[in-house]
Design an enzyme around this catalytic site. Structure first.
Site, mmCIF file in Angstrom:
data_model
loop_
_atom_site.group_PDB
_atom_site.id
_atom_site.type_symbol
_atom_site.label_atom_id
_atom_site.label_comp_id
_atom_site.label_asym_id
_atom_site.label_seq_id
_atom_site.Cartn_x
_atom_site.Cartn_y
_atom_site.Cartn_z
ATOM 1 N N SER A 47 -1.809 8.842 -4.424
ATOM 2 C CA SER A 47 -1.313 8.822 -3.049
ATOM 3 C C SER A 47 -2.434 9.088 -2.064
ATOM 4 C CB SER A 47 -0.221 9.873 -2.852
ATOM 5 O OG SER A 47 0.256 9.797 -1.514
ATOM 6 N N HIS A 61 7.722 11.748 -4.850
ATOM 7 C CA HIS A 61 6.847 11.937 -3.676
ATOM 8 C C HIS A 61 7.177 10.878 -2.627
ATOM 9 C CE1 HIS A 61 3.357 10.519 -1.377
ATOM 10 N NE2 HIS A 61 2.920 11.768 -1.354
ATOM 11 N N GLU A 97 8.612 11.062 1.045
ATOM 12 C CA GLU A 97 7.863 10.386 2.128
ATOM 13 C C GLU A 97 8.833 9.586 3.014
ATOM 14 O OE1 GLU A 97 4.300 8.048 0.828
ATOM 15 O OE2 GLU A 97 5.294 6.339 1.734
HETATM 16 C C1 6PG Z 1 1.168 6.778 -0.952
HETATM 17 C C2 6PG Z 1 2.224 5.792 -0.521
HETATM 18 C C3 6PG Z 1 2.009 4.443 -1.092
HETATM 19 C C4 6PG Z 1 3.138 3.466 -0.766
HETATM 20 C C5 6PG Z 1 3.175 3.080 0.650
HETATM 21 C C6 6PG Z 1 4.190 1.978 0.968
HETATM 22 O O1 6PG Z 1 1.572 7.790 -1.497
HETATM 23 O O2 6PG Z 1 -0.017 6.534 -0.730
HETATM 24 O O3 6PG Z 1 3.468 6.254 -0.960
HETATM 25 O O4 6PG Z 1 1.907 4.565 -2.476
HETATM 26 O O5 6PG Z 1 2.960 2.335 -1.500
HETATM 27 O O6 6PG Z 1 3.438 4.172 1.462
HETATM 28 O O7 6PG Z 1 5.462 2.275 0.532
HETATM 29 P P1 6PG Z 1 6.686 1.412 1.065
HETATM 30 O O8 6PG Z 1 6.174 0.000 1.216
HETATM 31 O O9 6PG Z 1 7.753 1.478 0.039
HETATM 32 O O10 6PG Z 1 7.043 2.003 2.379
#
Ligand code: 6PG
Length: 473
Positions: free
Chosen positions: A126, A183, A187
């Site tokens: 992440s 996570h 988010e």
């Molecule tokens: C992270 C994010 C990442 C995720 C994007 C897009 O932890 O860096 O969670 O892994 O892919 O935030 O997620 P969505 O396209 O589902 O909003």
């Protein structure tokens, strides 16, 4: 030529940035991608980065046993790479999947590779592009041996908070990807709660974007200090260069998603774990996607005017407190889901350690995560974050604000599903008695599903009406 310590397959933004991070930390990295342009960009990104045009050259460039990091989109692409790669792998080689793979796919792949004596790590990564380059939060799961082998490198590249790396062994099999999935569910909830706060202040309170940028900036100095609040302030301050208007006003209100939030809800439903704020966040993304229908419905379905007759300073302070209370409730749901998953899947999760590695690098990083870490340090087997005295009191003290905000939203026709769900979770969780007694009676009435009683043991059924005679409806 000197062999590479690790190879990266998939040289998109995340793969290349992670490789640059490894190189900066003294590792030599080989990279392979089917797209020759990406290989060229990779090779040009650092002296310790060896770009390979073919899989054969890539495999030959690696030290043995080989360590290979896959950075590919979840699903078919990961399977396709593994299908091509696996025949070339030997006993003791180690493959890490650093994408957002579904944990069940990770468990399947780990089993298939274990049959060939190849170690497999499903690792949540992440932090986006910046995190990949300067320090992400890493959630590796799989065999412990594999973790021990990778530990020095992963600790070197991960973000650091108070000198401690934001990486820890999560658990066996798909545990790393499971925790990354949750996570992301958190988010989604965090983002939706912020969006609802913005909506209440903007449409309800009439605050302009420039004022909102200041509000979120100030919030970022207090309890709400977090990456998501910080970027919200910056987003609200941004002016579109072409039109001179606030950029946020020009962005189409249709939220996309790549699936991880939905998976969190799906898995929680399977486990019977209540995560209403996360579900609400997923649902609001879905509702947002019905743009054309919404526009049409807006012309025919009436509702109140959104403007609130409330003092601006009171509004800002109340929404701030409601956001913080709802955020705690959302994290409580996420951690309770981890607990349910742990019991079902045998992951042996260390919740304090998870909170600790989420303090830096990742999208949900926040000062608040240290309070969660401290809660698990006080009570490692804490059943729900709301039962921690500090966090529970923080919600209790702000419940008035959360109730007020939900009332304002309902009265002015501003959707606040995540906020309402956070409040209902709090009220549902603290209710010694819920109306489920009536639900049970209904189930027994129409389906003879039986019920239990509060005054004696056993399973009961009532003959609610005489089946031999049609009812007098
Ligand atoms: C992270 C994010 C990442 C995720 C994007 C897009 O932890 O860096 O969670 O892994 O892919 O935030 O997620 P969505 O396209 O589902 O909003």
């Amino acid at each position: 030529m000197q062999k590479a310590t690790i190879g990266v397959i998939g040289l998109g933004v995340m793969g290349r940035r992670l490789a640059q991070n490894m190189a900066r930390n003294g590792y030599r990295v080989a990279g392979f991608d089917l797209d020759g342009e990406k290989v060229a960009t990779f090779a040009a990104s650092g002296a310790a980065l060896a770009g390979c045009e073919t899989l054969e050259a890539f495999l030959a460039a690696l030290e043995t046993p080989r360590r290979i990091l896959l950075m590919a989109p979840a699903g078919g692409p990961v399977d396709a790479i593994l299908e091509t790669l696996t025949p070339h792998l030997a006993s003791g080689d180690l493959v890490i999947d650093g994408g957002n793979s579904h944990y069940i796919a990770t468990e399947r792949r780990a089993e298939a590779l274990a049959a060939r004596d190849v170690l497999f790590v499903g690792m949540g990564v992440s932090g986006g592009e910046y995190g990949a380059l300067w320090g992400p939060s890493l959630m590796p799961g799989g065999q412990r041996d594999a973790w021990e082998q990778m530990r020095p490198l992963l600790e070197a590249v991960a973000a650091r908070v108070d000198g401690e790396p934001c990486v820890a062994y999560i658990g066996p099999r798909g545990a790393g990807h499971y925790v990354k999935m949750v996570h992301n569910g958190i988010e989604y909830a965090d983002m939706q709660l912020i969006a609802e706060s913005y909506d209440l202040l903007h449409r309800g309170g009439g605050l302009r974007n420039a004022d909102l940028a200041e509000v979120f900036g100030a919030w970022n100095e207090g309890d709400l200090e977090s990456y998501l609040v910080e970027i919200t302030a910056k987003i609200l301050a941004r002016v579109d260069e072409e039109t001179g208007q606030p950029l946020v006003d020009l962005i189409l209100d249709e939220a996309k998603h790549k699936g991880t939030g939905k998976w969190t809800s799906q898995d929680a439903l399977d486990l019977g774990a209540p995560i209403p704020t996360i579900n609400g966040a997923v649902t609001m993304r879905f509702i947002s996607a019905y743009k054309d229908e919404r526009v049409a419905a807006s012309r025919v379905l009436p509702g109140p005017e959104p403007a609130l007759a409330v003092d601006k300073d009171d509004l800002v302070a109340t929404v701030r407190d409601a956001l913080y209370a709802a955020k705690i409730a959302a994290y409580a749901q996420g951690f309770a889901l981890l607990r349910a998953a742990d019991q079902e899947y045998g992951y042996h999760l260390d919740y304090g350690s998870i909170a600790k590695i989420w303090r830096g690098g990742c999208i949900i990083r926040a000062g608040f995560l240290d309070k969660i870490r401290a809660a698990f340090a006080r009570t490692p087997d804490l059943t729900n974050l709301l039962l921690d005295p500090a966090l529970g009191n923080a919600v209790a003290a702000r419940q008035g604000a959360l109730r007020q905000v939900v009332q304002w939203a309902a009265a002015r026709g501003i959707p606040a599903l995540a906020m309402s769900a956070a409040l209902a979770y709090y009220d549902g969780y603290r209710a010694a008695r819920l109306p489920a007694n009536l639900t049970q009676a209904q189930r027994d009435y129409f389906g003879a599903h039986t019920y239990r009683r509060v005054d004696r043991e056993g399973s009961f059924h009532t003959v609610w009406e005489d089946l031999e005679r049609p009812s007098q409806a």
